[in-house]
Design an enzyme around this catalytic site. Structure first.
Site, PDB file in Angstrom:
ATOM      1  N   GLY A  12       0.813  -1.224   0.000  1.00  0.00           N
ATOM      2  CA  GLY A  12       0.000   0.000   0.000  1.00  0.00           C
ATOM      3  C   GLY A  12       0.843   1.268   0.000  1.00  0.00           C
ATOM      4  N   ARG A  16      -3.040   7.869   4.046  1.00  0.00           N
ATOM      5  CA  ARG A  16      -3.344   8.636   5.261  1.00  0.00           C
ATOM      6  C   ARG A  16      -2.096   9.156   5.976  1.00  0.00           C
ATOM      7  NH1 ARG A  16      -7.304   3.929   7.366  1.00  0.00           N
ATOM      8  NH2 ARG A  16      -5.934   2.760   5.955  1.00  0.00           N
ATOM      9  N   TYR A 366      40.189  20.852  17.066  1.00  0.00           N
ATOM     10  CA  TYR A 366      39.704  20.055  15.950  1.00  0.00           C
ATOM     11  C   TYR A 366      40.793  19.067  15.573  1.00  0.00           C
ATOM     12  CZ  TYR A 366      38.620  18.333  11.377  1.00  0.00           C
ATOM     13  OH  TYR A 366      38.396  17.486  10.332  1.00  0.00           O
ATOM     14  N   TYR A 387      43.025  20.122   5.522  1.00  0.00           N
ATOM     15  CA  TYR A 387      42.334  20.323   4.243  1.00  0.00           C
ATOM     16  C   TYR A 387      42.893  21.552   3.534  1.00  0.00           C
ATOM     17  CZ  TYR A 387      38.151  20.682   1.234  1.00  0.00           C
ATOM     18  OH  TYR A 387      37.278  20.744   0.176  1.00  0.00           O
TER      19      TYR A 387
HETATM   20  C1  UD1 Z   1      -6.977  -3.768   7.664  1.00  0.00           C
HETATM   21  C2  UD1 Z   1      -8.140  -4.767   7.730  1.00  0.00           C
HETATM   22  C3  UD1 Z   1      -8.964  -4.488   8.986  1.00  0.00           C
HETATM   23  C4  UD1 Z   1      -8.081  -4.528  10.226  1.00  0.00           C
HETATM   24  C5  UD1 Z   1      -6.856  -3.613  10.064  1.00  0.00           C
HETATM   25  C6  UD1 Z   1      -5.873  -3.855  11.193  1.00  0.00           C
HETATM   26  C7  UD1 Z   1      -8.753  -5.273   5.421  1.00  0.00           C
HETATM   27  C8  UD1 Z   1      -9.731  -5.036   4.340  1.00  0.00           C
HETATM   28  N1  UD1 Z   1      -8.970  -4.627   6.560  1.00  0.00           N
HETATM   29  O1  UD1 Z   1      -7.575  -2.477   7.499  1.00  0.00           O
HETATM   30  O2  UD1 Z   1     -10.011  -5.440   9.112  1.00  0.00           O
HETATM   31  O3  UD1 Z   1      -8.840  -4.166  11.365  1.00  0.00           O
HETATM   32  O4  UD1 Z   1      -6.169  -3.859   8.820  1.00  0.00           O
HETATM   33  O5  UD1 Z   1      -4.813  -2.930  11.201  1.00  0.00           O
HETATM   34  O6  UD1 Z   1      -7.847  -6.073   5.273  1.00  0.00           O
HETATM   35  N2  UD1 Z   1      -2.066  -3.670   1.437  1.00  0.00           N
HETATM   36  C9  UD1 Z   1      -1.525  -4.244   0.314  1.00  0.00           C
HETATM   37  N3  UD1 Z   1      -2.226  -4.235  -0.841  1.00  0.00           N
HETATM   38  C10 UD1 Z   1      -3.467  -3.700  -0.936  1.00  0.00           C
HETATM   39  C11 UD1 Z   1      -4.024  -3.118   0.224  1.00  0.00           C
HETATM   40  C12 UD1 Z   1      -3.308  -3.129   1.399  1.00  0.00           C
HETATM   41  O7  UD1 Z   1      -0.405  -4.760   0.355  1.00  0.00           O
HETATM   42  O8  UD1 Z   1      -4.033  -3.743  -2.028  1.00  0.00           O
HETATM   43  C13 UD1 Z   1      -1.289  -3.689   2.703  1.00  0.00           C
HETATM   44  C14 UD1 Z   1      -0.965  -2.311   3.223  1.00  0.00           C
HETATM   45  O9  UD1 Z   1       0.305  -1.871   2.750  1.00  0.00           O
HETATM   46  C15 UD1 Z   1      -0.955  -2.518   4.734  1.00  0.00           C
HETATM   47  C16 UD1 Z   1      -1.893  -3.682   4.946  1.00  0.00           C
HETATM   48  O10 UD1 Z   1      -2.078  -4.302   3.695  1.00  0.00           O
HETATM   49  O11 UD1 Z   1       0.333  -2.859   5.210  1.00  0.00           O
HETATM   50  C17 UD1 Z   1      -3.237  -3.256   5.500  1.00  0.00           C
HETATM   51  O12 UD1 Z   1      -3.838  -2.328   4.631  1.00  0.00           O
HETATM   52  P1  UD1 Z   1      -4.595  -1.031   5.160  1.00  0.00           P
HETATM   53  O13 UD1 Z   1      -5.076  -0.261   3.996  1.00  0.00           O
HETATM   54  O14 UD1 Z   1      -3.760  -0.335   6.158  1.00  0.00           O
HETATM   55  O15 UD1 Z   1      -5.855  -1.731   5.871  1.00  0.00           O
HETATM   56  P2  UD1 Z   1      -6.754  -1.143   7.041  1.00  0.00           P
HETATM   57  O16 UD1 Z   1      -7.732  -0.203   6.484  1.00  0.00           O
HETATM   58  O17 UD1 Z   1      -5.916  -0.683   8.152  1.00  0.00           O
HETATM   59 CA    CA Z   2      -3.738  -0.462   8.454  1.00  0.00          CA
END
Ligand code: UD1
Ligand code: CA
Length: 457
Positions: A12, A16, A366, A387
């Site tokens: 991701g 935010r 120094y 230097y």
């Molecule tokens: C997610 C969970 C939520 C949980 C929370 C805990 C989902 C849909 N929701 O929400 O139930 O309570 O974590 O912290 O899973 N990522 C990817 N690829 C993507 C989307 C996300 O690799 O397409 C990775 C992000 O980089 C991150 C992790 O997955 O490290 C979680 O994604 P994030 O968007 O933070 O999920 P939350 O909304 O926090």
């Molecule tokens: Ca998260």
């Protein structure tokens, strides 16, 4: 024990966070979040670890190196879609797969291990790591039926008002039967408020197939924080800082004010060392026993012996021996090697210099690109002139040398063993051992000259 696999979600952008830096690379106590996760997962004896990368893929890879395999998620279509990218490496394999988010750096290896155990004991197809927290806003909620059994996970944005009242949350960490996971992923849809493929939907899919789905509720809720913005980042920092400081205190280190002491994850400190407020210790720093560090001292990647005192100073990428006394207000720059019993006093800057045992630079100097022998005394205000505007040159000061105050040693130059340099000298040629070198204009006193100047009223 069944085979174990791990998938770490780290593709991701982290919108935010409002940052140029990809979310999982934001450091907590000096180390990127995703690296904390890898540190923990490595303790679980998994056969294969796959990190899902997308945004900042190359940087994440560079950070973790050969510690993990990687699967690229080109478009971030949701956490289920992310896990699916590991299919070519894991699909169909027999065993249990733990899925962890790259933005939950506080979940300890022990907690993950308990999750595995719970999952294995109940012979479940899926086990969610959950927690009850005061403010569940933003997290997925665990929805249980009237018997208390897990039915599904509902994302905050998709939840009804009643569901939002549930304060048991999905931490984003799960154990799955590996084969069942990749089968169920094929049935996840993106029919939800965010239009994403949600990994938590796998829970409901398996449940509807009559499989055993359970939750393991952790009591240590401060582990479960998911870092989505900078407010949570500072909270994670505070929790991890407290954890690290407590570990050091339990190991016999005195920390006068833990709330005001910042110790990185890879720092080791010996017994009966005292850390004063405002101290920041980072990188691979080793501090011996019975040292006094701080107040207001920054040390990065240094190796320090026993009974050394460093006050109000900064030291970087250097070795510092035992019974050394540094500061207040000294600056030890990289590649310095300060041996036992040395004294580096106030307003002294050292760069890429060796200091032999028992040598002293007590005030306002120094010393850069220098090899200083043992039992050398460098007088106040002395400088290695290293230097010429283009190149750097070496100054050698052999054992037992005495450098008078306010001397310039114009490098390249060698001051031989046991030599004396008179105060105020500008030394441009080598000084033989045991010699006295004076390199300054001779003093002239003009008797009664002031009257001749005719300046007095
Ligand atoms: C997610 C969970 C939520 C949980 C929370 C805990 C989902 C849909 N929701 O929400 O139930 O309570 O974590 O912290 O899973 N990522 C990817 N690829 C993507 C989307 C996300 O690799 O397409 C990775 C992000 O980089 C991150 C992790 O997955 O490290 C979680 O994604 P994030 O968007 O933070 O999920 P939350 O909304 O926090
Ligand atoms: Ca998260």
């Amino acid at each position: 024990m069944p085979n174990r696999y791990a998938v770490i979600l780290a593709a991701g952008q982290g919108t935010r966070m409002k940052s140029k830096l990809y979310k999982v690379l934001h450091p907590v106590c000096g180390k990127p979040m995703v690296e904390h996760v890898v540190d923990h997962v490595e303790k679980l004896n998994v056969q294969e670890m796959v990190t899902i990368i997308g945004h900042g893929a190359e940087m994440v890879k560079a950070q973790l190196g050969g510690r993990s395999h990687y699967a690229l998620q080109e478009q971030q279509l949701g956490t289920a879609h992310a896990v699916m990218q590991a299919a070519s490496m894991l699909e169909g394999k027999e065993g249990v797969t733990i899925v962890v988010c790259g933005d939950t750096p506080l979940i300890k290896a022990e907690t993950m291990e308990s999750l595995f155990k719970h999952h294995e004991e109940l012979a479940a197809k899926a086990t969610i790591l959950t927690a009850r927290i005061d403010d569940p806003t933003g997290y997925g909620r665990i929805i249980r039926n009237e018997k208390g059994l897990v039915e599904k996970i509902v994302e905050h944005k998709d939840a009804t008002e009643d569901e939002r009242k549930v304060n048991e949350i999905n931490t984003g960490t799960y154990c799955f039967d590996n084969a069942a996971l990749f089968e169920a992923l094929k049935n996840v849809s993106n029919d939800n408020v965010q239009g994403e493929y949600y990994l938590p939907d796998v829970i409901e899919i398996l449940k509807n197939q009559g499989e055993i789905v359970t939750a393991f509720q952790t009591e240590t809720i401060e582990e479960t924080l998911g870092v989505n913005d900078r407010v949570a980042l500072s909270e994670a920092e505070r929790i991890m800082r407290t954890r690290l400081n407590e570990m050091h205190m339990r190991n016999g280190v005195t920390i006068i004010d833990p709330a005001n002491t910042y110790i990185g994850t890879d720092v080791e400190i010996g017994q009966d060392t005292i850390i004063y407020p405002g101290t920041i210790l980072t990188g691979k720093t080793f501090i011996g026993a019975e040292c006094q560090i701080g107040p207001n001292t920054e040390i990065d990647t240094c190796e320090i012996g026993d009974e050394t005192v460093i006050r109000q100073s900064a030291a970087f990428k250097s070795a510092i021996g035992s019974h050394v006394n540094i500061g207040p207000f000294a600056h030890i720059r990289p590649d310095s090697n300060i041996n036992d019993d040395v004294k580096i006093g106030n307003f002294v800057e050292i760069k890429k210099a060796v200091f032999g045992k028992g040598s002293k630079a007590s005030h306002l100097s120094y010393i850069g690109d220098a090899e200083v022998g043992s039992d050398v005394n460098i007088g106040c205000g002395s400088i290695t002139v290293n230097y010429d505007g283009k190149n750097k040159y070496l100054t050698k000061i052999e054992d037992g040398v005495f450098i008078g105050c306010n001397s310039n040693l114009v490098a390249p130059v060698t001051i031989g063993k046991g030599a004396y340099v008179a105060a105020g000298s500008t030394i441009t040629k080598d000084v033989p051992g045991e010699a006295l070198s004076i390199a300054r204009a001779k003093q002239v006193n003009k008797e009664n000259y002031v009257a001749k100047l005719n300046l007095k009223k």
